[in-house]
Design a protein around this motif. Structure first.
Motif, mmCIF file in Angstrom:
data_model
loop_
_atom_site.group_PDB
_atom_site.id
_atom_site.type_symbol
_atom_site.label_atom_id
_atom_site.label_comp_id
_atom_site.label_asym_id
_atom_site.label_seq_id
_atom_site.Cartn_x
_atom_site.Cartn_y
_atom_site.Cartn_z
ATOM 1 N N VAL A 67 18.173 7.624 11.796
ATOM 2 C CA VAL A 67 19.424 7.639 12.565
ATOM 3 C C VAL A 67 19.136 7.953 14.027
ATOM 4 N N TRP A 68 18.264 8.908 14.287
ATOM 5 C CA TRP A 68 17.908 9.280 15.657
ATOM 6 C C TRP A 68 17.316 8.089 16.403
ATOM 7 N N GLU A 69 16.393 7.383 15.781
ATOM 8 C CA GLU A 69 15.771 6.217 16.414
ATOM 9 C C GLU A 69 16.778 5.097 16.624
ATOM 10 N N TRP A 70 17.676 4.890 15.668
ATOM 11 C CA TRP A 70 18.686 3.848 15.804
ATOM 12 C C TRP A 70 19.573 4.148 17.006
ATOM 13 N N LEU A 71 19.982 5.408 17.174
ATOM 14 C CA LEU A 71 20.797 5.794 18.317
ATOM 15 C C LEU A 71 20.012 5.693 19.630
ATOM 16 N N ARG A 72 18.747 6.058 19.589
ATOM 17 C CA ARG A 72 17.914 6.027 20.795
ATOM 18 C C ARG A 72 17.681 4.597 21.272
ATOM 19 N N GLU A 73 17.579 3.654 20.346
ATOM 20 C CA GLU A 73 17.286 2.266 20.691
ATOM 21 C C GLU A 73 18.546 1.450 20.984
ATOM 22 N N HIS A 74 19.713 2.080 20.994
ATOM 23 C CA HIS A 74 20.961 1.361 21.251
ATOM 24 C C HIS A 74 20.923 0.645 22.601
ATOM 25 N N ARG A 75 20.380 1.296 23.602
ATOM 26 C CA ARG A 75 20.317 0.715 24.947
ATOM 27 C C ARG A 75 19.506 -0.587 24.922
ATOM 28 N N HIS A 76 18.398 -0.600 24.183
ATOM 29 C CA HIS A 76 17.555 -1.802 24.121
ATOM 30 C C HIS A 76 18.270 -2.934 23.388
ATOM 31 N N ARG A 77 18.981 -2.603 22.320
ATOM 32 C CA ARG A 77 19.715 -3.643 21.589
ATOM 33 C C ARG A 77 20.839 -4.221 22.440
ATOM 34 N N ALA A 78 21.536 -3.361 23.191
ATOM 35 C CA ALA A 78 22.616 -3.835 24.060
ATOM 36 C C ALA A 78 22.059 -4.737 25.158
ATOM 37 N N GLU A 79 20.931 -4.360 25.714
ATOM 38 C CA GLU A 79 20.311 -5.173 26.762
ATOM 39 C C GLU A 79 19.851 -6.525 26.213
ATOM 40 N N ALA A 80 19.305 -6.536 25.016
ATOM 41 C CA ALA A 80 18.881 -7.790 24.388
ATOM 42 C C ALA A 80 20.080 -8.702 24.127
ATOM 43 N N ALA A 81 21.181 -8.135 23.688
ATOM 44 C CA ALA A 81 22.380 -8.942 23.442
ATOM 45 C C ALA A 81 22.904 -9.529 24.751
ATOM 46 N N THR A 82 22.881 -8.746 25.826
ATOM 47 C CA THR A 82 23.312 -9.248 27.134
ATOM 48 C C THR A 82 22.414 -10.384 27.597
ATOM 49 N N LYS A 84 20.671 -12.377 25.742
ATOM 50 C CA LYS A 84 20.899 -13.531 24.871
ATOM 51 C C LYS A 84 22.150 -14.299 25.305
ATOM 52 N N ARG A 85 23.220 -13.566 25.618
ATOM 53 C CA ARG A 85 24.446 -14.219 26.112
ATOM 54 C C ARG A 85 24.182 -14.960 27.419
ATOM 55 N N GLU A 86 23.452 -14.339 28.307
ATOM 56 C CA GLU A 86 23.141 -14.960 29.600
ATOM 57 C C GLU A 86 22.298 -16.217 29.405
ATOM 58 N N ALA A 87 21.334 -16.173 28.488
ATOM 59 C CA ALA A 87 20.501 -17.346 28.225
ATOM 60 C C ALA A 87 21.347 -18.490 27.667
ATOM 61 N N ARG A 88 22.269 -18.186 26.757
ATOM 62 C CA ARG A 88 23.147 -19.235 26.222
ATOM 63 C C ARG A 88 24.013 -19.843 27.320
ATOM 64 N N LYS A 89 24.536 -18.991 28.181
ATOM 65 C CA LYS A 89 25.377 -19.471 29.287
ATOM 66 C C LYS A 89 24.576 -20.392 30.208
ATOM 67 N N LEU A 90 23.346 -19.987 30.523
ATOM 68 C CA LEU A 90 22.510 -20.805 31.398
ATOM 69 C C LEU A 90 22.119 -22.120 30.736
ATOM 70 N N GLU A 91 21.866 -22.107 29.437
ATOM 71 C CA GLU A 91 21.548 -23.350 28.722
ATOM 72 C C GLU A 91 22.730 -24.310 28.767
ATOM 73 N N ARG A 92 23.943 -23.804 28.575
ATOM 74 C CA ARG A 92 25.129 -24.664 28.650
ATOM 75 C C ARG A 92 25.299 -25.232 30.059
ATOM 76 N N GLU A 93 25.027 -24.399 31.052
ATOM 77 C CA GLU A 93 25.158 -24.855 32.435
ATOM 78 C C GLU A 93 24.146 -25.948 32.759
ATOM 79 N N VAL A 94 22.910 -25.779 32.324
ATOM 80 C CA VAL A 94 21.873 -26.798 32.548
ATOM 81 C C VAL A 94 22.247 -28.093 31.845
ATOM 82 N N LYS A 95 22.741 -27.979 30.639
ATOM 83 C CA LYS A 95 23.141 -29.168 29.886
ATOM 84 C C LYS A 95 24.275 -29.900 30.599
ATOM 85 N N ALA A 96 25.237 -29.149 31.121
ATOM 86 C CA ALA A 96 26.355 -29.760 31.842
ATOM 87 C C ALA A 96 25.874 -30.421 33.133
ATOM 88 N N LEU A 97 24.964 -29.768 33.842
ATOM 89 C CA LEU A 97 24.449 -30.348 35.081
ATOM 90 C C LEU A 97 23.637 -31.614 34.814
#
Length: 119
Positions: A67-82, A84-97
């Motif tokens: 539990v301690w490690e899961w709570l400690r690594e929350h910041r890394h998981r949140a950053e990875a999710a951000t 991932k969202r940014e990469a998807r957004k950029l892929e859609r933008e490249v495809k549209a361009l």
């Protein structure tokens, strides 16, 4: 490698059985020390075999560590999710361009031109 894992698990199981057989004597666990129990009026005690107390402490420690490690690594998981969202957004933008640049052109020529610019 699978056999080594099974051998390790068998050795751990044997060790746990030996530990349990050597520590079968009952011990009394109390919630509070005697003086504090008299002062608060809470005098809860339970009698368990010693091996259950030992193994319960180990299991509790492992669970608290997870539990301690899961709570400690929350910041890394949140950053990875951000990211991932940014990469998807950029892929859609490249495809549209790419779609806009190649609009009205032959599909094969558009693919060849895209491959040439990627180099």
């Amino acid at each position: 490698m699978r056999y080594i894992k099974y051998l390790f698990l068998v050795l751990v199981a044997i060790g746990l059985v030996v530990l349990a057989m050597a520590n079968r004597d009952p011990v009394t666990l109390t919630i509070l020390p005697a003086e504090l129990a008299l002062w608060t009026g809470v005098d809860y005690a339970i009698e368990l075999p010693l091996f259950l107390v030992i193994l319960g402490g180990v299991v509790t420690g492992v669970l608290l560590g997870f539990v301690w490690e899961w709570l400690r690594e929350h910041r890394h998981r949140a950053e990875a999710a951000t990211n991932k969202r940014e990469a998807r957004k950029l892929e859609r933008e490249v495809k549209a361009l790419k779609g806009r640049d190649n609009e009205g052109k032959d599909e094969v020529l558009a693919l060849v031109e895209d491959a040439g610019t990627a180099r």
